[in-house]
Design a protein around this motif. Structure first.
Motif, PDB file in Angstrom:
ATOM      1  N   PRO A   1       1.011  -1.134  -0.199  1.00 41.05           N
ATOM      2  CA  PRO A   1      -0.063   0.045  -0.077  1.00 41.05           C
ATOM      3  C   PRO A   1       0.889   1.203  -0.063  1.00 41.05           C
ATOM      4  CG  PRO A   1      -0.551  -1.240   1.878  1.00 41.05           C
ATOM      5  CD  PRO A   1       0.562  -1.978   1.020  1.00 41.05           C
ATOM      6  N   GLU A   2       0.395   2.407  -0.643  1.00 42.02           N
ATOM      7  CA  GLU A   2       1.162   3.520  -0.824  1.00 42.02           C
ATOM      8  C   GLU A   2       0.230   4.701  -0.296  1.00 42.02           C
ATOM      9  OE1 GLU A   2       3.873   2.665  -4.706  1.00 42.02           O
ATOM     10  OE2 GLU A   2       2.068   3.596  -4.861  1.00 42.02           O
ATOM     11  N   VAL A   3       0.937   5.777  -0.073  1.00 43.25           N
ATOM     12  CA  VAL A   3       0.144   6.951   0.194  1.00 43.25           C
ATOM     13  C   VAL A   3       0.316   7.773  -1.155  1.00 43.25           C
ATOM     14  CG1 VAL A   3       0.519   9.375   1.288  1.00 43.25           C
ATOM     15  CG2 VAL A   3       0.983   7.208   2.584  1.00 43.25           C
ATOM     16  N   THR A   4      -0.719   8.352  -1.443  1.00 41.38           N
ATOM     17  CA  THR A   4      -1.046   8.805  -2.733  1.00 41.38           C
ATOM     18  C   THR A   4      -1.271  10.284  -2.451  1.00 41.38           C
ATOM     19  OG1 THR A   4      -3.131   8.160  -3.161  1.00 41.38           O
ATOM     20  CG2 THR A   4      -1.490   6.740  -4.175  1.00 41.38           C
ATOM     21  N   GLN A   5      -0.554  11.165  -3.736  1.00 40.59           N
ATOM     22  CA  GLN A   5      -0.717  12.673  -3.661  1.00 40.59           C
ATOM     23  C   GLN A   5      -1.242  13.078  -4.955  1.00 40.59           C
ATOM     24  OE1 GLN A   5       2.817  13.340  -0.650  1.00 40.59           O
ATOM     25  NE2 GLN A   5       1.658  15.427  -1.212  1.00 40.59           N
ATOM     26  N   THR A   6      -2.178  14.129  -5.059  1.00 38.89           N
ATOM     27  CA  THR A   6      -2.422  14.776  -6.158  1.00 38.89           C
ATOM     28  C   THR A   6      -2.685  16.233  -5.847  1.00 38.89           C
ATOM     29  OG1 THR A   6      -4.451  14.215  -5.544  1.00 38.89           O
ATOM     30  CG2 THR A   6      -3.661  12.624  -7.162  1.00 38.89           C
ATOM     31  N   PRO A   7      -2.460  17.136  -6.861  1.00 39.69           N
ATOM     32  CA  PRO A   7      -1.447  16.660  -8.073  1.00 39.69           C
ATOM     33  C   PRO A   7      -0.308  16.685  -7.963  1.00 39.69           C
ATOM     34  CG  PRO A   7      -1.913  19.103  -7.985  1.00 39.69           C
ATOM     35  CD  PRO A   7      -2.591  18.641  -6.687  1.00 39.69           C
TER      36      PRO A   7
ATOM     37  N   GLU B   1      -5.703  30.415  -3.469  1.00 40.23           N
ATOM     38  CA  GLU B   1      -5.887  29.355  -2.674  1.00 40.23           C
ATOM     39  C   GLU B   1      -5.668  28.196  -3.224  1.00 40.23           C
ATOM     40  OE1 GLU B   1      -9.609  28.636  -0.218  1.00 40.23           O
ATOM     41  OE2 GLU B   1      -9.946  27.072  -1.470  1.00 40.23           O
ATOM     42  N   VAL B   2      -4.960  27.078  -2.543  1.00 36.67           N
ATOM     43  CA  VAL B   2      -4.603  25.699  -3.255  1.00 36.67           C
ATOM     44  C   VAL B   2      -5.174  24.829  -2.137  1.00 36.67           C
ATOM     45  CG1 VAL B   2      -2.677  26.689  -4.588  1.00 36.67           C
ATOM     46  CG2 VAL B   2      -2.408  25.811  -2.358  1.00 36.67           C
ATOM     47  N   ILE B   3      -5.307  23.724  -2.740  1.00 34.91           N
ATOM     48  CA  ILE B   3      -5.835  22.358  -1.958  1.00 34.91           C
ATOM     49  C   ILE B   3      -4.842  21.422  -2.446  1.00 34.91           C
ATOM     50  CG2 ILE B   3      -7.536  20.836  -1.530  1.00 34.91           C
ATOM     51  CD1 ILE B   3      -9.463  23.023  -1.721  1.00 34.91           C
ATOM     52  N   LEU B   4      -3.997  20.744  -1.423  1.00 35.59           N
ATOM     53  CA  LEU B   4      -3.374  19.574  -1.799  1.00 35.59           C
ATOM     54  C   LEU B   4      -3.863  18.312  -1.277  1.00 35.59           C
ATOM     55  CD1 LEU B   4       0.171  21.098  -1.153  1.00 35.59           C
ATOM     56  CD2 LEU B   4      -1.235  21.421  -3.140  1.00 35.59           C
ATOM     57  N   ARG B   5      -3.907  17.349  -2.134  1.00 37.75           N
ATOM     58  CA  ARG B   5      -4.739  16.073  -1.629  1.00 37.75           C
ATOM     59  C   ARG B   5      -3.970  15.036  -1.395  1.00 37.75           C
ATOM     60  NH1 ARG B   5      -8.356  19.238  -4.674  1.00 37.75           N
ATOM     61  NH2 ARG B   5     -10.339  19.333  -3.904  1.00 37.75           N
ATOM     62  N   CYS B   6      -4.275  14.042  -0.655  1.00 38.45           N
ATOM     63  CA  CYS B   6      -3.556  12.958  -0.050  1.00 38.45           C
ATOM     64  C   CYS B   6      -4.582  11.929   0.235  1.00 38.45           C
ATOM     65  CB  CYS B   6      -2.918  13.504   1.105  1.00 38.45           C
ATOM     66  SG  CYS B   6      -2.018  11.964   2.022  1.00 38.45           S
ATOM     67  N   VAL B   7      -4.173  10.696  -0.105  1.00 39.23           N
ATOM     68  CA  VAL B   7      -4.826   9.348   0.245  1.00 39.23           C
ATOM     69  C   VAL B   7      -4.037   8.679   1.138  1.00 39.23           C
ATOM     70  CG1 VAL B   7      -6.230   7.396  -0.427  1.00 39.23           C
ATOM     71  CG2 VAL B   7      -6.437   9.587  -1.569  1.00 39.23           C
ATOM     72  N   PRO B   8      -4.206   8.626   2.384  1.00 36.32           N
ATOM     73  CA  PRO B   8      -3.132   7.812   3.280  1.00 36.32           C
ATOM     74  C   PRO B   8      -3.418   6.509   3.145  1.00 36.32           C
ATOM     75  CG  PRO B   8      -4.411   9.744   4.474  1.00 36.32           C
ATOM     76  CD  PRO B   8      -4.995   9.545   3.187  1.00 36.32           C
ATOM     77  N   ILE B   9      -2.464   5.624   3.480  1.00 34.95           N
ATOM     78  CA  ILE B   9      -2.622   4.273   3.445  1.00 34.95           C
ATOM     79  C   ILE B   9      -4.106   3.651   4.386  1.00 34.95           C
ATOM     80  CG2 ILE B   9      -1.783   1.960   4.272  1.00 34.95           C
ATOM     81  CD1 ILE B   9       0.971   3.230   3.349  1.00 34.95           C
ATOM     82  N   SER B  10      -4.814   2.876   4.075  1.00 36.75           N
ATOM     83  CA  SER B  10      -6.082   2.751   4.657  1.00 36.75           C
ATOM     84  C   SER B  10      -6.290   2.379   6.162  1.00 36.75           C
ATOM     85  CB  SER B  10      -6.935   1.879   3.708  1.00 36.75           C
ATOM     86  OG  SER B  10      -6.384   0.718   3.736  1.00 36.75           O
ATOM     87  N   ASN B  11      -5.351   1.671   6.631  1.00 32.52           N
ATOM     88  CA  ASN B  11      -5.524   1.143   7.984  1.00 32.52           C
ATOM     89  C   ASN B  11      -4.780   2.019   8.930  1.00 32.52           C
ATOM     90  OD1 ASN B  11      -3.185   0.319   6.957  1.00 32.52           O
ATOM     91  ND2 ASN B  11      -3.232  -1.695   8.294  1.00 32.52           N
ATOM     92  N   HIS B  12      -4.192   3.291   8.421  1.00 33.54           N
ATOM     93  CA  HIS B  12      -3.326   4.127   9.218  1.00 33.54           C
ATOM     94  C   HIS B  12      -4.109   5.241   9.926  1.00 33.54           C
ATOM     95  CE1 HIS B  12       0.894   3.382   7.188  1.00 33.54           C
ATOM     96  NE2 HIS B  12       0.107   2.327   7.540  1.00 33.54           N
ATOM     97  N   LEU B  13      -3.754   5.576  11.155  1.00 33.16           N
ATOM     98  CA  LEU B  13      -4.560   6.478  12.045  1.00 33.16           C
ATOM     99  C   LEU B  13      -3.924   7.626  11.975  1.00 33.16           C
ATOM    100  CD1 LEU B  13      -5.426   3.920  14.579  1.00 33.16           C
ATOM    101  CD2 LEU B  13      -6.885   4.226  12.757  1.00 33.16           C
ATOM    102  N   TYR B  14      -2.733   7.902  11.990  1.00 33.85           N
ATOM    103  CA  TYR B  14      -2.157   9.246  11.758  1.00 33.85           C
ATOM    104  C   TYR B  14      -1.779   9.692  10.560  1.00 33.85           C
ATOM    105  CZ  TYR B  14      -1.971   8.421  16.807  1.00 33.85           C
ATOM    106  OH  TYR B  14      -2.236   8.000  18.317  1.00 33.85           O
ATOM    107  N   PHE B  15      -1.942  11.142  10.408  1.00 35.19           N
ATOM    108  CA  PHE B  15      -1.857  11.860   9.227  1.00 35.19           C
ATOM    109  C   PHE B  15      -0.863  12.938   9.150  1.00 35.19           C
ATOM    110  CE2 PHE B  15      -4.601   8.508   7.908  1.00 35.19           C
ATOM    111  CZ  PHE B  15      -6.035   8.711   8.452  1.00 35.19           C
TER     112      PHE B  15
END
Lengths: 112, 113
Positions: free
Chosen positions: B2-8, B18-32
């Motif tokens: 599993p990986e942490v994914t970031q866009t863009p 304004e900017v918004i940076l997006r991240c999808v953490p690893i699914s069973n992780h609790l801390y970001f």
């Protein structure tokens, strides 16, 4: 704020030579982690040290945590060109959920 | 693995926007976490997030910054009114527990013009 000092900033070695980077803190560390960042890449976790005096090895890499838990080192034996990158130590200063404090990193260049 | 994914991967924005940076953490992780790395410099902690709230933040994380977990998978960093000095690589990371090793995404390179 709390600081983790890391030296040297840069190290150029001939392939086959050894390499060591050092981290020091004036504060006792809960644990220390080491990360490698390739040029243009993201930090990748290498190892975590928790116990006083702990030594861990990963192939040619040896990691040490000082007896007082205030310093740590990463030693690479017989460097290869694939070892190129910046090596960061990152410490947790207190137990529990506290943020990692990164050192400034040591950028390793290996000349073939 | 599993990986942490970031866009863009790269965001170019005019100063003041304004900017918004997006991240999808690893699914069973609790801390970001969000970190910033100015070119050629060290990785700097911005903020940590646990249980739907900020648990720690650094001096860099001022009123212009905010984080949000809008749904069960995304973790976002918003910069309200960007400044030139916000230009940097922004890394998202996650960990199962607060003291465990962190997994970093590939980063978003933010360029402010």
């Amino acid at each position: 704020g709390q600081q983790v000092m890391q030296i040297p900033q840069y190290q150029h070695v001939q392939e086959g030579e050894d390499f060591t980077t050092y981290c020091n803190s004036s504060t006792t560390l809960s644990n220390i982690q080491w990360y490698k960042q390739r040029p243009g890449g993201h930090p990748v976790f290498l190892i975590q040290l928790v116990k006083s005096g702990e030594v861990k090895k990963q192939k040619r890499l040896t990691f040490q945590f000082g007896e007082a838990k205030k310093n740590s080192s990463l030693h690479i034996t017989a460097t290869q060109t694939t070892d190129v990158g910046t090596y960061f130590c990152a410490a947790t200063l207190n137990s529990g959920n506290t943020p990692l404090v990164f050192g400034k990193g040591t950028r390793l260049s290996v000349i073939a | 693995e599993p990986e942490v994914t970031q866009t863009p991967s790269h965001q170019v924005t005019q100063m003041g926007q304004e900017v918004i940076l997006r991240c999808v953490p690893i699914s069973n992780h609790l801390y970001f976490y969000w970190y910033r790395q100015i070119l050629g410099q060290k990785v700097e902690f911005l903020v940590s997030f646990y249980n739907n709230e900020i648990s720690e933040k650094s001096e860099i994380f001022d009123d212009q910054f905010s984080v949000e977990r809008p749904d069960g998978s995304n973790f976002t960093l918003k910069i309200r009114s960007t400044k030139l000095e916000d230009s940097a690589m922004y890394f998202c990371a996650s960990s199962p527990l607060g003291t465990q090793p962190q997994h970093f995404g590939d980063g978003t390179r933010l360029s402010i013009l």
